[in-house]
Write a protein that holds these residues in place. Structure first.
Motif, PDB file in Angstrom:
ATOM      1  N   MET A   1      38.987  27.916  46.627  1.00 61.68           N
ATOM      2  CA  MET A   1      38.391  28.129  45.320  1.00 61.68           C
ATOM      3  C   MET A   1      38.650  29.556  44.823  1.00 61.68           C
ATOM      4  N   LEU A   2      38.435  30.552  45.695  1.00 60.95           N
ATOM      5  CA  LEU A   2      38.631  31.943  45.305  1.00 60.95           C
ATOM      6  C   LEU A   2      40.087  32.199  44.934  1.00 60.95           C
ATOM      7  N   MET A   3      41.001  31.588  45.676  1.00 61.77           N
ATOM      8  CA  MET A   3      42.428  31.768  45.384  1.00 61.77           C
ATOM      9  C   MET A   3      42.781  31.177  44.015  1.00 61.77           C
ATOM     10  N   THR A   4      42.140  30.068  43.662  1.00 56.34           N
ATOM     11  CA  THR A   4      42.379  29.439  42.363  1.00 56.34           C
ATOM     12  C   THR A   4      41.924  30.362  41.233  1.00 56.34           C
ATOM     13  N   ILE A   5      40.773  31.000  41.423  1.00 54.26           N
ATOM     14  CA  ILE A   5      40.264  31.913  40.398  1.00 54.26           C
ATOM     15  C   ILE A   5      41.206  33.102  40.246  1.00 54.26           C
ATOM     16  N   GLN A   6      41.701  33.642  41.354  1.00 54.67           N
ATOM     17  CA  GLN A   6      42.631  34.768  41.296  1.00 54.67           C
ATOM     18  C   GLN A   6      43.928  34.366  40.587  1.00 54.67           C
ATOM     19  N   CYS A   7      44.397  33.144  40.844  1.00 56.43           N
ATOM     20  CA  CYS A   7      45.610  32.648  40.169  1.00 56.43           C
ATOM     21  C   CYS A   7      45.385  32.501  38.670  1.00 56.43           C
ATOM     22  N   LEU A   8      44.207  32.018  38.283  1.00 54.79           N
ATOM     23  CA  LEU A   8      43.892  31.882  36.855  1.00 54.79           C
ATOM     24  C   LEU A   8      43.824  33.246  36.172  1.00 54.79           C
ATOM     25  N   LYS A   9      43.233  34.226  36.845  1.00 55.74           N
ATOM     26  CA  LYS A   9      43.178  35.582  36.288  1.00 55.74           C
ATOM     27  C   LYS A   9      44.585  36.147  36.127  1.00 55.74           C
ATOM     28  N   ALA A  10      45.403  36.005  37.174  1.00 55.46           N
ATOM     29  CA  ALA A  10      46.777  36.530  37.130  1.00 55.46           C
ATOM     30  C   ALA A  10      47.578  35.831  36.038  1.00 55.46           C
ATOM     31  N   ASP A  11      47.437  34.518  35.917  1.00 56.40           N
ATOM     32  CA  ASP A  11      48.161  33.776  34.881  1.00 56.40           C
ATOM     33  C   ASP A  11      47.701  34.173  33.478  1.00 56.40           C
ATOM     34  N   SER A  12      46.407  34.417  33.314  1.00 56.12           N
ATOM     35  CA  SER A  12      45.884  34.836  32.006  1.00 56.12           C
ATOM     36  C   SER A  12      46.433  36.204  31.609  1.00 56.12           C
TER      37      SER A  12
ATOM     38  N   PRO B   1      38.689  45.756  27.719  1.00 58.21           N
ATOM     39  CA  PRO B   1      37.654  45.892  28.753  1.00 58.21           C
ATOM     40  C   PRO B   1      37.870  44.953  29.931  1.00 58.21           C
ATOM     41  N   LEU B   2      38.432  43.784  29.666  1.00 57.65           N
ATOM     42  CA  LEU B   2      38.703  42.840  30.756  1.00 57.65           C
ATOM     43  C   LEU B   2      39.812  43.361  31.672  1.00 57.65           C
ATOM     44  N   LEU B   3      40.842  43.923  31.078  1.00 55.29           N
ATOM     45  CA  LEU B   3      41.945  44.463  31.874  1.00 55.29           C
ATOM     46  C   LEU B   3      41.487  45.652  32.716  1.00 55.29           C
ATOM     47  N   VAL B   4      40.657  46.499  32.136  1.00 56.26           N
ATOM     48  CA  VAL B   4      40.128  47.647  32.889  1.00 56.26           C
ATOM     49  C   VAL B   4      39.278  47.141  34.052  1.00 56.26           C
ATOM     50  N   LYS B   5      38.481  46.114  33.810  1.00 60.53           N
ATOM     51  CA  LYS B   5      37.648  45.531  34.865  1.00 60.53           C
ATOM     52  C   LYS B   5      38.514  44.929  35.978  1.00 60.53           C
ATOM     53  N   HIS B   6      39.628  44.299  35.592  1.00 61.63           N
ATOM     54  CA  HIS B   6      40.501  43.660  36.589  1.00 61.63           C
ATOM     55  C   HIS B   6      41.282  44.671  37.419  1.00 61.63           C
ATOM     56  N   LEU B   7      41.246  45.936  37.047  1.00 57.18           N
ATOM     57  CA  LEU B   7      41.863  46.965  37.895  1.00 57.18           C
ATOM     58  C   LEU B   7      41.115  47.105  39.217  1.00 57.18           C
ATOM     59  N   THR B   8      39.893  46.595  39.279  1.00 59.03           N
ATOM     60  CA  THR B   8      39.112  46.667  40.516  1.00 59.03           C
ATOM     61  C   THR B   8      39.262  45.409  41.372  1.00 59.03           C
ATOM     62  N   ALA B   9      40.081  44.473  40.952  1.00 58.17           N
ATOM     63  CA  ALA B   9      40.253  43.219  41.699  1.00 58.17           C
ATOM     64  C   ALA B   9      40.837  43.483  43.079  1.00 58.17           C
ATOM     65  N   LYS B  10      40.406  42.713  44.043  1.00 54.35           N
ATOM     66  CA  LYS B  10      40.930  42.859  45.407  1.00 54.35           C
ATOM     67  C   LYS B  10      42.332  42.272  45.534  1.00 54.35           C
ATOM     68  N   SER B  11      42.656  41.352  44.663  1.00 56.84           N
ATOM     69  CA  SER B  11      43.981  40.738  44.668  1.00 56.84           C
ATOM     70  C   SER B  11      45.013  41.734  44.148  1.00 56.84           C
ATOM     71  N   HIS B  12      46.054  41.969  44.946  1.00 62.42           N
ATOM     72  CA  HIS B  12      47.107  42.899  44.539  1.00 62.42           C
ATOM     73  C   HIS B  12      47.803  42.428  43.264  1.00 62.42           C
ATOM     74  N   VAL B  13      47.971  41.128  43.151  1.00 62.72           N
ATOM     75  CA  VAL B  13      48.654  40.579  41.978  1.00 62.72           C
ATOM     76  C   VAL B  13      47.817  40.827  40.727  1.00 62.72           C
ATOM     77  N   VAL B  14      46.525  40.587  40.797  1.00 64.15           N
ATOM     78  CA  VAL B  14      45.654  40.739  39.622  1.00 64.15           C
ATOM     79  C   VAL B  14      45.592  42.194  39.184  1.00 64.15           C
ATOM     80  N   HIS B  15      45.357  43.126  40.106  1.00 61.25           N
ATOM     81  CA  HIS B  15      45.253  44.515  39.647  1.00 61.25           C
ATOM     82  C   HIS B  15      46.610  45.095  39.260  1.00 61.25           C
ATOM     83  N   SER B  16      47.696  44.621  39.858  1.00 61.38           N
ATOM     84  CA  SER B  16      49.028  45.069  39.434  1.00 61.38           C
ATOM     85  C   SER B  16      49.368  44.538  38.049  1.00 61.38           C
TER      86      SER B  16
END
Length: 134
Positions: free
Chosen positions: A1-12, A33-48
């Motif tokens: 489930m967590l991986m799916t959410i990270q994939c949705l964030k990265a795809d968005s 503000p969403l992009l700044v918040k996603h800089l704290t994501a644990k997923s390397h793909v999402v914060h990159s």
């Protein structure tokens, strides 16, 4: 489930990167503000992707010239963005993240230019006077 959410964030975020020229100015500003918040994501793909998207948005030119996002719209998120970017440099695996380094260097370049312009006013020298005095 967590991986799916990270994939949705990265795809968005990837969607915003790809279609940034077609999205309205209001949508781009709302993404900040969403992009700044996603800089704290644990997923390397999402914060990159988030750092990359911020870079793309800040270098975007509007059709009439100039930036579609003004400095006043970025100002409320600037401090949090810088803190999040520097914290990313301490995340294992992201110490050499090129997107994070580019955002940090770009922000410091802008800050340096503002400070330089504020303290060092251009001085005009009359070359004719110098030739007479010398």
């Amino acid at each position: 489930m967590l991986m799916t959410i990270q994939c949705l964030k990265a795809d968005s975020i990837k969607y915003v990167i790809i279609f940034r020229n077609m999205l309205s100015r209001e949508v781009l500003v709302a993404c900040l503000p969403l992009l700044v918040k996603h800089l704290t994501a644990k997923s390397h793909v999402v914060h990159s992707y988030s750092a990359n998207c911020l870079e793309k948005l800040f270098t975007l030119k509007s059709p009439g010239g100039g930036a579609p996002i003004s400095k006043t719209e970025v100002q409320p998120f600037l401090e949090e963005m810088l803190i999040n970017l520097f914290n990313l440099l301490q995340v294992p695996g992201s110490e050499e993240n090129e997107y994070v380094y580019e955002r940090c260097s770009d922000k410091f370049n802008n800050i340096y230019c503002r400070i330089y312009r504020h303290f060092y006013k251009p001085v005009q020298i009359d070359l004719f006077e110098l030739s007479i005095m010398g």
